[in-house]
Design a protein around this motif. Sequence first.
Motif, short mmCIF file in Angstrom:
data_model
loop_
_atom_site.label_atom_id
_atom_site.label_comp_id
_atom_site.label_asym_id
_atom_site.label_seq_id
_atom_site.Cartn_x
_atom_site.Cartn_y
_atom_site.Cartn_z
N TRP A 127 3.43 -6.86 -8.10
CA TRP A 127 3.46 -5.49 -7.57
C TRP A 127 4.70 -4.93 -7.17
CZ3 TRP A 127 -1.77 -4.22 -7.91
CH2 TRP A 127 -2.41 -2.92 -7.46
N ALA A 128 4.97 -3.72 -7.55
CA ALA A 128 6.26 -3.13 -6.82
C ALA A 128 6.22 -2.97 -5.30
CB ALA A 128 6.49 -1.87 -7.54
N SER A 129 7.20 -3.77 -4.79
CA SER A 129 7.06 -3.53 -3.13
C SER A 129 7.53 -2.13 -2.82
CB SER A 129 8.06 -4.57 -2.48
OG SER A 129 9.38 -4.20 -3.17
N GLU A 130 7.99 -1.19 -3.70
CA GLU A 130 8.54 0.21 -3.43
C GLU A 130 7.63 1.21 -3.86
OE1 GLU A 130 12.70 0.39 -4.02
OE2 GLU A 130 12.84 -1.68 -4.09
N ASP A 131 6.43 0.68 -4.27
CA ASP A 131 5.76 1.72 -5.20
C ASP A 131 5.24 2.82 -4.23
OD1 ASP A 131 3.06 2.91 -6.37
OD2 ASP A 131 3.74 1.46 -8.11
N ARG A 132 5.27 4.16 -4.68
CA ARG A 132 5.04 5.05 -4.12
C ARG A 132 3.59 5.58 -4.14
NH1 ARG A 132 10.11 9.20 -4.54
NH2 ARG A 132 9.78 8.54 -6.66
N LEU A 133 2.83 5.38 -5.21
CA LEU A 133 1.39 5.71 -5.42
C LEU A 133 0.49 4.67 -4.84
CD1 LEU A 133 1.96 6.94 -9.19
CD2 LEU A 133 1.78 8.33 -7.14
N PHE A 134 0.77 3.44 -5.23
CA PHE A 134 -0.13 2.29 -5.00
C PHE A 134 0.67 1.57 -4.11
CE2 PHE A 134 -0.89 3.60 -9.35
CZ PHE A 134 -2.16 4.20 -9.44
N PRO A 135 0.53 1.68 -2.83
CA PRO A 135 1.33 0.73 -1.70
C PRO A 135 1.14 -0.82 -1.81
CG PRO A 135 0.45 2.77 -0.93
CD PRO A 135 -0.30 2.67 -2.13
N LEU A 136 1.67 -1.54 -1.31
CA LEU A 136 1.62 -2.76 -1.33
C LEU A 136 0.23 -3.49 -0.49
CD1 LEU A 136 3.15 -5.57 -2.45
CD2 LEU A 136 4.15 -5.62 -0.31
N ALA A 137 -0.16 -2.66 0.35
CA ALA A 137 -1.42 -2.88 1.16
C ALA A 137 -2.43 -2.97 0.02
CB ALA A 137 -1.57 -2.00 2.11
N LEU A 138 -2.55 -2.12 -0.96
CA LEU A 138 -3.65 -2.32 -1.75
C LEU A 138 -3.68 -3.60 -2.70
CD1 LEU A 138 -3.45 1.38 -3.51
CD2 LEU A 138 -5.11 0.51 -1.75
N ALA A 139 -2.55 -4.08 -2.95
CA ALA A 139 -2.34 -5.15 -3.85
C ALA A 139 -2.90 -6.50 -2.63
CB ALA A 139 -1.03 -5.63 -4.12
N ARG A 140 -2.69 -6.39 -1.52
CA ARG A 140 -3.19 -7.30 -0.62
C ARG A 140 -4.51 -7.14 -0.50
NH1 ARG A 140 1.70 -5.91 2.88
NH2 ARG A 140 3.18 -7.56 2.37
N ARG A 141 -5.32 -6.17 -0.30
CA ARG A 141 -6.51 -6.05 -0.33
C ARG A 141 -7.15 -6.66 -1.67
NH1 ARG A 141 -8.14 0.11 0.65
NH2 ARG A 141 -10.25 -0.65 0.45
N LEU A 142 -6.63 -6.22 -2.91
CA LEU A 142 -7.19 -6.76 -3.90
C LEU A 142 -7.38 -8.42 -3.84
CD1 LEU A 142 -5.95 -4.82 -6.82
CD2 LEU A 142 -8.28 -5.05 -6.38
N ALA A 143 -5.89 -8.98 -3.62
CA ALA A 143 -5.93 -10.59 -3.37
C ALA A 143 -6.79 -10.99 -2.42
CB ALA A 143 -4.32 -10.78 -2.92
N ALA A 144 -7.31 -10.20 -1.36
CA ALA A 144 -8.48 -10.84 -0.43
C ALA A 144 -9.62 -10.87 -1.19
CB ALA A 144 -8.37 -9.79 0.97
N VAL A 145 -9.91 -10.08 -2.03
CA VAL A 145 -11.27 -10.18 -2.38
C VAL A 145 -11.46 -11.08 -3.89
CG1 VAL A 145 -11.81 -7.92 -1.62
CG2 VAL A 145 -11.26 -8.01 -3.91
N LEU A 146 -10.34 -11.61 -4.34
CA LEU A 146 -10.47 -12.19 -5.46
C LEU A 146 -10.33 -13.54 -5.33
CD1 LEU A 146 -7.78 -10.04 -7.54
CD2 LEU A 146 -10.20 -10.59 -8.34
N PRO A 147 -10.92 -14.65 -5.71
CA PRO A 147 -10.97 -15.84 -5.32
C PRO A 147 -9.90 -16.76 -5.96
CG PRO A 147 -13.12 -15.32 -6.19
CD PRO A 147 -12.39 -14.17 -6.67
N ASN A 148 -9.12 -16.25 -6.90
CA ASN A 148 -7.98 -16.84 -7.40
C ASN A 148 -6.69 -16.18 -7.67
OD1 ASN A 148 -6.70 -19.20 -8.66
ND2 ASN A 148 -7.80 -19.26 -10.39
N ALA A 149 -6.30 -15.45 -6.72
CA ALA A 149 -5.10 -14.61 -6.85
C ALA A 149 -3.71 -14.96 -6.20
CB ALA A 149 -5.66 -13.43 -6.22
N ARG A 150 -2.85 -14.46 -6.87
CA ARG A 150 -1.54 -14.65 -6.41
C ARG A 150 -0.69 -13.54 -6.33
NH1 ARG A 150 3.36 -17.58 -9.59
NH2 ARG A 150 5.02 -17.63 -8.09
N LEU A 151 -0.12 -13.07 -5.27
CA LEU A 151 0.57 -11.78 -5.20
C LEU A 151 2.11 -11.93 -5.31
CD1 LEU A 151 1.00 -8.75 -4.57
CD2 LEU A 151 0.52 -9.31 -2.19
N VAL A 152 2.68 -11.30 -6.09
CA VAL A 152 4.22 -11.33 -6.17
C VAL A 152 4.86 -10.02 -6.01
CG1 VAL A 152 6.33 -12.02 -7.64
CG2 VAL A 152 4.14 -13.43 -7.66
N GLU A 153 5.69 -9.81 -5.09
CA GLU A 153 6.23 -8.75 -4.81
C GLU A 153 7.66 -8.40 -5.79
OE1 GLU A 153 5.40 -8.81 -0.15
OE2 GLU A 153 7.16 -7.69 -0.81
#
Length: 314
Positions: free
Chosen positions: A232-258
């Motif tokens: 995920w792009a840490s500076e994304d203006r359309l899809f903030p990083l908070a959305l990626a964190r929400r996705l990672a929280a619902v996925l059982p086997n996720a890794r988030l890299v900024e």
Amino acid sequence: MAISGELGDERSVELSGGVIRYRERGEGPAIVFVHGLLVNGDLWRKVVPRLAATHRCVTPDWPLGAHAEPMRPGADLSPVGVARLVGEFLAALDLRDVTVVANDTGGAITQILMTRWPERIGRVVLTPSDCFERFFPPPFSTLPRLLRIPGMTWLLSRVGQLHPLHRTPLVFGLVTRRAIPREIVRSYLGPMRRSAGVRHDLRRFVTGVHRRYTLAAAERLPAFDRPVLLAWASEDRLFPLALARRLAAVLPNARLVEIPDSYTFVPEDQPDRLVELIGATTAGGFAERHPTHPAGPVEDHPGGADLDGSPAVR
């Protein structure tokens, strides 16, 4: 169709909704790319050449407004319908244990695929994408209403040809930090200018977009237990990083890299970093579930029914 020779040989396959054209390069484990709205396979032109040294890279042009050949008049081009086409594509090429790499609108389509037709997927890489309530994100959330107005899709196809607008928020200014080469912009925006059929496909897809599709997918994502990298792009203006964190929280086997110094189109802004992350994912770099899930994902801070009639993932 995508014009970049770096993507490999031109091919096509006929699916229930029509002909999908794609390019293919390399041999080995399969990677299939899913782009978003008003772009085509050229989005991945900087990524495929390096991955093709060890992988079979398959780069389709999905019917999202920058494809060369219109779909059949009765084709289902709703978000679920396009996700079904992606599943049919994997089946038609008999691809198994596939790595699906998606961006932008293609990420929403891939989330639907993951929760309805997951059987051929081995792992997923999501770059900034529509998800949860953001399908589409502001300011593009008005597009479904706008394109219901007669003549508006034609007008959009003409406005998009104005080169001075390409770096503005109306076109590509919100999705890339750097200018896209003019010939690639023509590849993206030319088909809807030239073809009434492509404009019709675009209108059918856009007017069918609604957040209910991504919200429904989010409810089912906890059942998808294969590895998912959120690059995920840490500076994304359309899809903030908070959305990626929400996705990672619902996925059982996720890794988030900024990924710094990038907007939504990570394959355009930071292709080398994305290649590294995809390569690590296909090599099984984080196959184990994170032991603290669902409390939190692994996080890095760098500088319906099945196609064969079986039940959908619940």
